[in-house]
Scaffold this motif. Structure first.
Motif, PDB file in Angstrom:
ATOM      1  N   CYS A  76       1.884 -51.904 -56.742  1.00  0.00           N
ATOM      2  CA  CYS A  76       2.747 -51.779 -57.908  1.00  0.00           C
ATOM      3  C   CYS A  76       3.689 -50.596 -57.716  1.00  0.00           C
ATOM      4  O   CYS A  76       3.295 -49.563 -57.168  1.00  0.00           O
ATOM      5  N   ILE A  77       4.932 -50.736 -58.172  1.00  0.00           N
ATOM      6  CA  ILE A  77       5.884 -49.631 -58.023  1.00  0.00           C
ATOM      7  C   ILE A  77       5.615 -48.503 -59.016  1.00  0.00           C
ATOM      8  O   ILE A  77       6.175 -47.416 -58.879  1.00  0.00           O
ATOM      9  N   ASP A  78       4.751 -48.754 -59.996  1.00  0.00           N
ATOM     10  CA  ASP A  78       4.439 -47.736 -60.997  1.00  0.00           C
ATOM     11  C   ASP A  78       3.052 -47.111 -60.833  1.00  0.00           C
ATOM     12  O   ASP A  78       2.749 -46.101 -61.452  1.00  0.00           O
ATOM     13  N   CYS A  79       2.189 -47.739 -60.032  1.00  0.00           N
ATOM     14  CA  CYS A  79       0.842 -47.206 -59.818  1.00  0.00           C
ATOM     15  C   CYS A  79       0.337 -47.721 -58.464  1.00  0.00           C
ATOM     16  O   CYS A  79       1.103 -48.247 -57.675  1.00  0.00           O
ATOM     17  N   THR A  80      -0.958 -47.587 -58.217  1.00  0.00           N
ATOM     18  CA  THR A  80      -1.514 -47.992 -56.921  1.00  0.00           C
ATOM     19  C   THR A  80      -2.224 -49.352 -56.983  1.00  0.00           C
ATOM     20  O   THR A  80      -2.789 -49.796 -55.984  1.00  0.00           O
ATOM     21  N   GLU A  81      -2.177 -50.024 -58.137  1.00  0.00           N
ATOM     22  CA  GLU A  81      -2.803 -51.350 -58.262  1.00  0.00           C
ATOM     23  C   GLU A  81      -2.013 -52.386 -57.465  1.00  0.00           C
ATOM     24  O   GLU A  81      -0.825 -52.211 -57.213  1.00  0.00           O
TER      25      GLU A  81
END
Length: 148
Positions: A3-8
């Motif tokens: 994800c570009i917003d987190c590591t998921e």
């Protein structure tokens, strides 16, 4: 991909499920999507004409002026979308399959071995050229759109 917003792991447009849902809820994104839907509704003249024809059950060809069942007509763009035409009410017409094939052959040079059929003002082809297709029912010299 992450994800570009987190590591998921990313599942939707480079975002995880949670961040994608948050992104889609943003007012700017919702407004942009709504504008796109409204624009698409305005510019779908071909689909509107198809619905009208289906409701009536019959339609007449804009070229040969004969009446046909729904299954035997096509909705055609007068100026094709691929040649800069718009999907507006003024740029769509109903054509029978034969006339649609003739028009497509004329515009794109396909279907008749690359032979390009000249247009006359009425949108019909001259007798010598339409007889190549085998659809012309007129005898030589009696074609109403043939000068010779």
């Amino acid at each position: 991909m992450r994800c570009i917003d987190c590591t998921e792991p990313a599942t939707h447009r480079r975002r995880c499920e949670r961040h994608h849902t948050e992104y889609e809820r943003r007012p700017s994104v919702r407004n942009r999507r709504a504008r796109s839907r409204r624009r698409a509704e305005r510019n779908n003249a071909a689909a509107r004409l198809r619905r009208v024809i289906a409701r009536k059950g019959r339609a007449w060809c804009d070229w040969c002026r004969e009446d046909f069942a729904v299954a035997d007509v096509d909705v055609d763009h007068v100026r094709p979308l691929t040649k800069g035409g718009a999907d507006t009410d003024g740029n769509v017409q109903v054509l029978c399959r034969g006339c649609h094939q003739l028009k497509t052959s004329t515009e794109f040079g396909a279907g008749l071995g690359g032979l390009r059929i000249p247009f006359l003002g009425s949108g019909l082809a001259c007798h010598q050229m339409c007889s190549v297709d085998g659809d012309c029912t007129e005898t030589e010299g009696s074609c109403p759109i043939d000068d010779g």
